[in-house]
Design a protein around this motif. Structure first.
Motif, PDB file in Angstrom:
ATOM      1  N   GLY A 227       0.727  -1.017  -0.133  1.00  0.00           N
ATOM      2  CA  GLY A 227       0.161  -0.151  -0.069  1.00  0.00           C
ATOM      3  C   GLY A 227       0.966   1.172  -0.016  1.00  0.00           C
ATOM      4  O   GLY A 227       0.046   2.510  -0.451  1.00  0.00           O
ATOM      5  N   LYS A 228       1.812   0.863  -0.236  1.00  0.00           N
ATOM      6  CA  LYS A 228       2.539   2.489   0.262  1.00  0.00           C
ATOM      7  C   LYS A 228       3.846   2.644  -1.111  1.00  0.00           C
ATOM      8  O   LYS A 228       4.316   1.640  -2.382  1.00  0.00           O
ATOM      9  CB  LYS A 228       3.932   2.184   0.938  1.00  0.00           C
ATOM     10  N   LYS A 229       3.623   4.195  -1.492  1.00  0.00           N
ATOM     11  CA  LYS A 229       4.521   4.390  -2.891  1.00  0.00           C
ATOM     12  C   LYS A 229       5.821   4.972  -2.830  1.00  0.00           C
ATOM     13  O   LYS A 229       6.805   4.758  -1.248  1.00  0.00           O
ATOM     14  CB  LYS A 229       4.406   6.041  -2.600  1.00  0.00           C
ATOM     15  N   GLY A 230       6.298   4.172  -3.744  1.00  0.00           N
ATOM     16  CA  GLY A 230       8.089   3.693  -3.541  1.00  0.00           C
ATOM     17  C   GLY A 230       8.474   4.327  -5.163  1.00  0.00           C
ATOM     18  O   GLY A 230       7.472   5.144  -5.796  1.00  0.00           O
ATOM     19  N   ALA A 231       9.490   5.011  -4.611  1.00  0.00           N
ATOM     20  CA  ALA A 231      11.022   5.774  -5.563  1.00  0.00           C
ATOM     21  C   ALA A 231      11.572   4.889  -5.813  1.00  0.00           C
ATOM     22  O   ALA A 231      12.577   4.765  -5.115  1.00  0.00           O
ATOM     23  CB  ALA A 231      10.481   7.228  -4.770  1.00  0.00           C
ATOM     24  N   PHE A 232      11.784   4.791  -7.279  1.00  0.00           N
ATOM     25  CA  PHE A 232      12.256   3.896  -7.644  1.00  0.00           C
ATOM     26  C   PHE A 232      13.383   3.948  -8.619  1.00  0.00           C
ATOM     27  O   PHE A 232      13.390   4.840  -9.102  1.00  0.00           O
ATOM     28  CB  PHE A 232      11.351   1.901  -8.573  1.00  0.00           C
ATOM     29  N   HIS A 233      14.308   3.615  -8.349  1.00  0.00           N
ATOM     30  CA  HIS A 233      15.940   3.996  -9.073  1.00  0.00           C
ATOM     31  C   HIS A 233      16.465   3.288  -9.604  1.00  0.00           C
ATOM     32  O   HIS A 233      17.108   2.325  -9.104  1.00  0.00           O
ATOM     33  CB  HIS A 233      17.027   4.688  -8.124  1.00  0.00           C
ATOM     34  N   VAL A 234      16.300   3.108 -11.442  1.00  0.00           N
ATOM     35  CA  VAL A 234      16.842   1.179 -11.735  1.00  0.00           C
ATOM     36  C   VAL A 234      17.684   1.664 -12.623  1.00  0.00           C
ATOM     37  O   VAL A 234      17.685   2.571 -13.471  1.00  0.00           O
ATOM     38  CB  VAL A 234      15.528   1.121 -12.821  1.00  0.00           C
ATOM     39  N   LYS A 235      18.579   1.082 -12.662  1.00  0.00           N
ATOM     40  CA  LYS A 235      20.026   1.821 -13.132  1.00  0.00           C
ATOM     41  C   LYS A 235      20.101  -0.140 -14.593  1.00  0.00           C
ATOM     42  O   LYS A 235      20.216  -1.236 -13.368  1.00  0.00           O
ATOM     43  CB  LYS A 235      21.760   1.615 -12.672  1.00  0.00           C
ATOM     44  N   LEU A 236      20.409  -0.018 -16.031  1.00  0.00           N
ATOM     45  CA  LEU A 236      19.983  -1.200 -16.266  1.00  0.00           C
ATOM     46  C   LEU A 236      21.302  -1.866 -17.066  1.00  0.00           C
ATOM     47  O   LEU A 236      22.220  -0.830 -17.404  1.00  0.00           O
ATOM     48  CB  LEU A 236      19.158  -1.114 -18.003  1.00  0.00           C
ATOM     49  N   LEU A 237      21.524  -3.022 -16.055  1.00  0.00           N
ATOM     50  CA  LEU A 237      23.773  -3.756 -16.787  1.00  0.00           C
ATOM     51  C   LEU A 237      23.253  -3.832 -18.092  1.00  0.00           C
ATOM     52  O   LEU A 237      24.323  -4.227 -18.769  1.00  0.00           O
ATOM     53  CB  LEU A 237      23.586  -3.865 -15.427  1.00  0.00           C
ATOM     54  N   SER A 238      22.062  -4.867 -17.943  1.00  0.00           N
ATOM     55  CA  SER A 238      22.075  -5.983 -19.218  1.00  0.00           C
ATOM     56  C   SER A 238      20.637  -6.336 -19.695  1.00  0.00           C
ATOM     57  O   SER A 238      19.580  -6.754 -18.484  1.00  0.00           O
ATOM     58  CB  SER A 238      23.251  -7.031 -19.337  1.00  0.00           C
ATOM     59  N   ILE A 239      20.313  -7.088 -20.652  1.00  0.00           N
ATOM     60  CA  ILE A 239      19.332  -7.432 -21.682  1.00  0.00           C
ATOM     61  C   ILE A 239      19.083  -8.731 -21.846  1.00  0.00           C
ATOM     62  O   ILE A 239      20.438  -8.935 -22.450  1.00  0.00           O
ATOM     63  CB  ILE A 239      18.540  -5.988 -22.665  1.00  0.00           C
ATOM     64  N   ASN A 240      18.671  -9.537 -21.083  1.00  0.00           N
ATOM     65  CA  ASN A 240      18.631 -11.517 -21.672  1.00  0.00           C
ATOM     66  C   ASN A 240      17.326 -11.416 -22.642  1.00  0.00           C
ATOM     67  O   ASN A 240      16.334 -10.842 -21.708  1.00  0.00           O
ATOM     68  CB  ASN A 240      18.469 -12.108 -20.357  1.00  0.00           C
ATOM     69  N   GLN A 241      16.573 -12.520 -23.139  1.00  0.00           N
ATOM     70  CA  GLN A 241      16.113 -12.684 -23.751  1.00  0.00           C
ATOM     71  C   GLN A 241      16.131 -14.590 -23.645  1.00  0.00           C
ATOM     72  O   GLN A 241      17.072 -14.786 -23.477  1.00  0.00           O
ATOM     73  CB  GLN A 241      16.014 -12.831 -25.342  1.00  0.00           C
ATOM     74  N   ARG A 242      15.268 -14.961 -23.041  1.00  0.00           N
ATOM     75  CA  ARG A 242      14.584 -16.739 -22.943  1.00  0.00           C
ATOM     76  C   ARG A 242      14.622 -16.809 -23.591  1.00  0.00           C
ATOM     77  O   ARG A 242      14.245 -16.945 -24.732  1.00  0.00           O
ATOM     78  CB  ARG A 242      14.050 -15.869 -22.218  1.00  0.00           C
ATOM     79  N   VAL A 243      15.415 -18.149 -23.878  1.00  0.00           N
ATOM     80  CA  VAL A 243      15.373 -18.907 -25.752  1.00  0.00           C
ATOM     81  C   VAL A 243      15.141 -20.300 -24.753  1.00  0.00           C
ATOM     82  O   VAL A 243      16.204 -21.461 -24.385  1.00  0.00           O
ATOM     83  CB  VAL A 243      16.785 -18.911 -26.095  1.00  0.00           C
ATOM     84  N   VAL A 244      14.310 -20.527 -25.266  1.00  0.00           N
ATOM     85  CA  VAL A 244      13.483 -21.810 -25.312  1.00  0.00           C
ATOM     86  C   VAL A 244      13.352 -23.107 -25.968  1.00  0.00           C
ATOM     87  O   VAL A 244      14.331 -22.533 -27.330  1.00  0.00           O
ATOM     88  CB  VAL A 244      12.060 -21.775 -25.486  1.00  0.00           C
ATOM     89  N   PRO A 245      14.034 -24.245 -26.035  1.00  0.00           N
ATOM     90  CA  PRO A 245      15.004 -25.333 -27.073  1.00  0.00           C
ATOM     91  C   PRO A 245      13.723 -25.426 -27.781  1.00  0.00           C
ATOM     92  O   PRO A 245      12.611 -26.257 -27.815  1.00  0.00           O
ATOM     93  CB  PRO A 245      15.233 -26.273 -26.133  1.00  0.00           C
ATOM     94  N   ASP A 246      14.605 -25.801 -28.718  1.00  0.00           N
ATOM     95  CA  ASP A 246      13.587 -26.241 -29.695  1.00  0.00           C
ATOM     96  C   ASP A 246      12.858 -28.168 -29.918  1.00  0.00           C
ATOM     97  O   ASP A 246      13.558 -28.551 -28.877  1.00  0.00           O
ATOM     98  CB  ASP A 246      13.915 -27.145 -31.269  1.00  0.00           C
ATOM     99  N   LEU A 247      12.372 -28.386 -30.005  1.00  0.00           N
ATOM    100  CA  LEU A 247      11.196 -29.410 -29.668  1.00  0.00           C
ATOM    101  C   LEU A 247      11.944 -30.863 -30.796  1.00  0.00           C
ATOM    102  O   LEU A 247      11.428 -30.875 -32.131  1.00  0.00           O
ATOM    103  CB  LEU A 247       9.933 -29.974 -29.905  1.00  0.00           C
TER     104      LEU A 247
END
Length: 439
Positions: A227-247
């Motif tokens: 229920g509280k308000k939060g002040a967020f500070h975010v520094k992005l270090l890296s972006i990753n995508q999830r790779v699902v193995p082929d069947l």
């Protein structure tokens, strides 16, 4: 002593007592003698103070409770014996005012054992829905298996997208206060965050920093932040995508006990079909039991409903505590008032009590029991997969409470098989809901 008996309902008897003044006086005399041994009366040794002096120092409320106990307990015991009553549990007692040298009245409402007269439970006909396994069900299940083996792969040259997993340093200050900790490096999967967070970081690129405010949900798992308000500070270090193995056959060999995709699909399909069959049987069983309840005459004391309601309320309370949700939030989320929830608890409890009683009566009627050998076999199946010493094994097997619970499970399984094999069951395809007309 005079006792007036009234049959309130088939499983409840009311006993009205009138106790003669002499009995009441004797009880007061005895209570005063008992209290004199430990009541401090100035100028007198314990047990030696005259009655008029003792009466000034005795705790009258406690003394009257003792008098009621001395009178009511034997009176009730004599009454149920004389009236040939077999109580199911302790009575609810209402006491009138008590005075020396006067008649005394009290009332005991006595719960009686439940009574069940079974209707014909061997000529029941019900429909059992039969569900088929669709190709998309198999594909969805296998997709979930592949998701568990997904790997993270770093991506560059673009901003954050909706299904990414990011690594970021975050700081959060609650209600306008400065963050109490240094930046925390976290692995954050989009889609699993508080409302607004994902939207706030979309498009961010490596080394980019953003500051934004969000309000935590009232039912947030961390009570300090809910229920509280939060002040967020975010520094992005890296972006990753999830790779699902082929069947492929290779993945199937690596991740499962099978060698080909076809074998895995067949096994998944069989497992889904087995679960659907269990669901079908559960529906059929519920319909059979419902019909038995309709055909039977069932009477039971109110206390059984109260016990079921208390158990359900305790289960709900524990579940809400684990989820960090208040009862008020639960009522709001389920769109009901406290009175409506209480009424639902009561209705559900009445239904459960009826089911329990008729099933117990059917099992009794069909002489269904669990033998000692059957119970031992169940323990053997359970313990053979457990790493316990022989001493601990023997202790478990000899535990009377555990044996009773296992016996109940075995009888319940026999009862389910009996009901499904006795009733006339017609397998039908589930009816599809008709689509509503568009406006």
């Amino acid at each position: 002593m005079q006792v007036t008996k009234e049959q309130i309902d088939p499983c409840t008897v009311s006993l009205d007592f009138e106790i003669e003044p002499e009995t009441v006086k004797k009880a007061f005399d005895r209570a005063y003698r008992e209290f004199s041994a430990f009541t401090n009366v100035p100028g007198f040794r314990p047990g030696k103070a005259p009655r008029p002096m003792l009466e000034r120092y005795v705790n009258q409320e406690r003394l009257q409770d003792r008098v009621k106990e001395l009178v009511a307990a034997p009176a009730y015991s004599d009454a149920i014996k004389n009236e040939e009553i077999t109580p199911y549990s302790d009575p609810e007692v209402e006491f009138s005012d008590l005075a020396q040298d006067k008649p005394w009245h009290f009332k005991a409402v006595v719960p009686m054992p439940p009574a069940v007269v079974l209707g014909d439970y061997k000529t029941i006909s019900v429909e059992r829905p039969v569900f088929g396994v669709a190709d998309e069900d198999v594909e969805s299940t296998i997709r979930g298996m592949r998701e568990e083996y997904a790997r993270l792969e770093k991506v560059e040259g673009r901003g954050v997208e909706s299904e990414d997993v990011i690594i970021a340093e975050t700081q959060i200050g609650l209600d306008g206060k400065d963050p109490e900790e240094e930046p925390q490096r976290k692995l954050i999967r989009l889609g699993n965050n508080i409302p607004g967070f994902d939207e706030a970081v979309l498009g961010m690129k490596e080394e980019e920093e953003r500051t934004f405010e969000l309000t935590y949900p009232e039912d947030y798992q961390d009570a300090d932040a809910a229920g509280k308000k939060g002040a967020f500070h975010v520094k992005l270090l890296s972006i990753n995508q999830r790779v699902v193995p082929d069947l492929t056959d290779d993945w199937v060999k690596q991740a499962t006990g099978f060698t080909t995709v076809s074998e895995l699909k067949d096994d998944v399909s069989e497992g889904l079909q087995q679960r659907l069959k269990q669901s079908s049987d559960q529906v059929a069983e519920a319909r059979i039991v419902e019909e038995i309840v309709k055909r039977s005459k069932i009477a039971f004391p109110r206390i059984l409903v109260q016990e079921e309601m208390r158990s359900a309320a305790e289960d709900l309370s524990q579940e809400l505590q684990r989820s960090h949700v208040s009862y008020e939030q639960f009522l709001q989320a389920t769109n009901q008032t406290e009175e409506q929830h209480h009424s639902k608890l009561e209705a559900d409890a009445v239904s459960r009590v009826k089911v329990i009683l008729v099933l117990r009566e059917v099992a009794k009627n069909e002489k269904m029991t669990a033998t000692g050998d059957e119970i031992d076999r169940e323990f053997t199946k359970y313990l053979d997969d457990s790493e316990v010493s022989e001493r601990e094994r023997r202790k478990i097997v000899d535990d009377r409470g555990k044996r009773v619970r296992v016996a109940n499970v075995l009888v319940r399984e026999k009862l389910r098989d009996f009901l499904l094999n006795t009733a006339k069951i017609t397998d039908v395809k589930p009816k599809k809901e008709k689509a509503g007309k568009s406006n």
